[in-house]
Design a protein around this motif. Structure first.
Motif, PDB file in Angstrom:
ATOM      1  N   GLY A  32     -43.982 -35.724 -16.661  1.00  0.00           N
ATOM      2  CA  GLY A  32     -43.923 -34.498 -15.864  1.00  0.00           C
ATOM      3  C   GLY A  32     -42.520 -34.187 -15.409  1.00  0.00           C
ATOM      4  O   GLY A  32     -42.095 -33.016 -15.398  1.00  0.00           O
ATOM      5  N   LEU A  68     -49.266 -33.740 -21.316  1.00  0.00           N
ATOM      6  CA  LEU A  68     -49.259 -34.394 -20.010  1.00  0.00           C
ATOM      7  C   LEU A  68     -50.670 -34.704 -19.535  1.00  0.00           C
ATOM      8  O   LEU A  68     -51.645 -34.077 -19.961  1.00  0.00           O
ATOM      9  CB  LEU A  68     -48.550 -33.500 -18.986  1.00  0.00           C
ATOM     10  CG  LEU A  68     -47.113 -33.093 -19.352  1.00  0.00           C
ATOM     11  CD1 LEU A  68     -46.581 -32.093 -18.349  1.00  0.00           C
ATOM     12  CD2 LEU A  68     -46.215 -34.316 -19.421  1.00  0.00           C
ATOM     13  N   ARG A  72     -50.439 -32.029 -15.233  1.00  0.00           N
ATOM     14  CA  ARG A  72     -50.481 -30.698 -15.841  1.00  0.00           C
ATOM     15  C   ARG A  72     -50.834 -29.628 -14.811  1.00  0.00           C
ATOM     16  O   ARG A  72     -50.190 -28.590 -14.723  1.00  0.00           O
ATOM     17  CB  ARG A  72     -51.507 -30.717 -16.970  1.00  0.00           C
ATOM     18  CG  ARG A  72     -51.601 -29.445 -17.764  1.00  0.00           C
ATOM     19  CD  ARG A  72     -52.558 -29.655 -18.921  1.00  0.00           C
ATOM     20  NE  ARG A  72     -52.606 -28.519 -19.792  1.00  0.00           N
ATOM     21  CZ  ARG A  72     -53.201 -28.520 -20.973  1.00  0.00           C
ATOM     22  NH1 ARG A  72     -53.775 -29.623 -21.410  1.00  0.00           N
ATOM     23  NH2 ARG A  72     -53.217 -27.445 -21.726  1.00  0.00           N
TER      24      ARG A  72
END
Length: 407
Positions: free
Chosen positions: A171, A198, A203
Motif C-alpha cells: 500500500g 493489494l 485497497r
C-alpha cells in the motif's frame, strides 16, 4: 466541459490493421477476426466524453478492452481508427494524429499515470522515485525538492522519504506511485488497476484516500478496474466494457437502476444498493404521489398528509386533524438525534442513511433540495423495492407492503 473525448475509436494490435478494420465494418466479431486474420481487436467503436474533475471508471472482465482504451489517452496504445481529443490550454489535441513533439509534451505536462505494479525503481529512494519525473521535465532542484516534500506530506509518507521501495508495504509503494504522478502536476491522471494487487483492507483504505485527495485536487481521473464495487464507489461515471465495446456509460446509480442489457444486469445483480443509491434516485417524484383535496399523502396507515405551495415549497404536514412538526436532516447531524416525526432530507442522502432515518423517525422521508423545493417522497415501498433489486423507474404500486410501518 469535456476534457477527453473518444470518437469511434478502434484499436487493432497490428502495424497494418486494415484487414481487421474491413472485417469490423462487415460486422464480424472479435473472435471471428482473430480466426480469419490473426489480429486482435482491443477496442471497437468506443465513444465517450470525460468532463473536467470527473473520475471515469473503465470496467469489465479481463480482456474486455478497458486497459487498452486507457492506454490510448497517453499514446501507449495506437488508435487504429477514430479520434481521441484531449483538451490542452484551450485547444483540442487529437492524440490519434498528433506529432511526436505534441505527444511528448502531453505525457510530460498534461497526463500522468499510476501503474498496477507500482513501477518504482528499486535502486532509488522514495524521494528520488517521486523526483524522477520532475527531473525529466527539467525542473530546478529547489522546485523539485519543494514539490516532493508537498506530495510526500499529501500521501502521508514524509517519514519514509529516504527508504527504498523494498522497505515499504504494498500500500505504501502504491502511494509512492501516486505521489510521483501527482508531483508531475498533470491535470489528467490515468490509473490502470492501481489497487488490484493489494489486500482488501489496504485497497479500501487507498480508495478512501483517493477520494479525499480528489476532493482537494479536483483532477480528471480515468481509472481502470474489474471490481464493480470499486467502480461504484469511485466513479462519477462508469463505462462497462465487453469484447472491446462500451456497453453502457452512465452514472453509478443509473447503471444499478437501469442496466442497458443482460450483461450489465448480471454485473449489478449482487451489488449492495446501500453503497450506491440515493434519495433522489429512490424517491417517488411528487407528481406521481397520491394527491387528493390539495394534499399529498405521505402515509395512509398513519393518515399523514402534506401541503405544498404553488412553488412546491412545504407548507405544513398534518396527522389526522392535528398539525405534525417537521424536522430537517443533513449529513452533519447525527441520525440518533432525530425525533419521531416527518423528516426533510437532501436529494443526495444515501440509501443507508435513508433506511436509518426511516427506522429512527417512524415516518416516510420528504426529499427537498437546497432551495426548499419538495422533489418527492421516500417511504417503505421505495426502500423495499431497492433492497429487492426491482426496477425503480416505474411508479410504486399501491400494495400492502407500501402500508407496512417500521414504527
Amino acid at each position: 466541459m469535456s476534457i477527453i473525448r473518444f470518437e469511434d475509436v478502434d484499436v487493432i494490435f497490428a502495424a497494418r490493421p486494415k484487414p481487421a478494420l474491413d472485417l469490423l465494418d462487415q460486422g464480424f466479431s472479435r473472435p471471428e477476426i482473430l480466426q480469419k486474420t490473426g489480429l486482435i481487436v482491443g477496442v471497437e467503436k468506443a465513444s465517450l466524453e470525460i468532463n473536467k474533475g470527473e473520475i471515469c471508471v473503465l470496467m469489465g472482465l479481463s480482456g474486455s478492452g478497458k486497459s487498452s482504451l486507457l492506454r490510448c489517452i497517453n499514446g501507449l496504445n495506437t488508435v487504429s481508427r477514430g479520434k481521441l481529443f484531449v483538451e490542452h490550454e484551450g485547444r483540442q489535441i487529437d492524440i490519434a494524429s498528433c506529432t511526436p513533439a505534441e505527444l511528448k509534451m502531453m505525457r510530460t505536462q498534461r497526463i500522468a499515470m499510476v501503474f498496477q505494479k507500482f513501477a518504482l525503481m528499486p535502486w532509488l529512494t522514495v524521494r528520488e522515485n517521486i523526483s524522477f519525473g520532475l527531473e525529466m521535465q527539467g525542473r530546478p532542484e529547489k522546485e523539485r525538492k519543494q514539490l516532493v516534500n508537498e506530495k510526500l506530506e499529501l500521501v502521508g509518507l514524509t517519514q519514509w522519504r529516504n527508504k527504498k521501495p523494498d522497505e515499504l508495504s504494498g500500500g505504501m509503494q502504491q502511494r509512492v506511485g501516486l505521489a510521483r504522478a501527482l508531483a508531475m502536476d498533470a491535470d489528467i491522471l490515468l490509473m490502470d488497476e492501481p489497487f488490484s494487487a493489494l489486500d482488501p483492507l489496504i485497497r479500501q483504505g487507498l480508495q478512501d484516500e483517493l477520494l479525499d485527495l480528489q476532493r482537494k485536487l479536483q483532477k480528471t481521473i480515468v481509472f481502470v478496474s474489474h471490481d464493480l464495487d470499486e467502480a461504484l464507489k469511485l466513479g462519477t461515471r462508469i463505462a462497462i466494457m465487453k469484447d472491446g465495446k462500451i456497453i453502457q456509460y452512465s452514472k453509478p446509480e443509473e447503471i444499478v437502476l437501469n442496466p442497458a442489457d443482460d450483461y450489465v444486469r448480471n454485473f449489478v445483480a449482487h451489488t449492495n444498493p446501500l453503497n450506491v443509491l440515493c434519495a433522489k434516485s429512490l424517491m417517488t417524484p411528487l407528481g406521481q404521489c397520491v394527491f387528493a383535496r390539495d394534499e399529498y399523502c405521505l402515509d395512509t396507515l398513519q393518515n399523514l398528509w402534506m401541503v405544498v405551495s404553488a412553488q412546491r415549497h412545504l407548507t405544513h404536514v398534518r396527522k389526522g386533524a392535528t398539525a405534525a412538526p417537521v424536522q430537517p436532516w443533513n449529513p452533519t447531524r447525527p441520525i440518533e438525534t432525530l425525533a419521531r416525526q416527518p423528516t426533510c432530507v437532501p436529494p443526495a442522502t444515501n440509501m443507508r442513511d435513508a433506511l436509518r432515518i426511516r427506522y429512527e423517525t417512524g415516518h416516510p422521508l420528504i426529499v427537498q433540495d437546497e432551495a426548499g423545493t419538495v422533489l418527492g417522497i421516500l417511504g417503505d415501498g421505495e426502500l423495499y423495492r431497492a433492497l429487492l433489486g426491482h426496477n425503480l423507474t416505474q411508479p410504486v404500486p399501491s400494495d400492502p407492503i407500501k402500508e407496512f410501518s417500521l414504527a
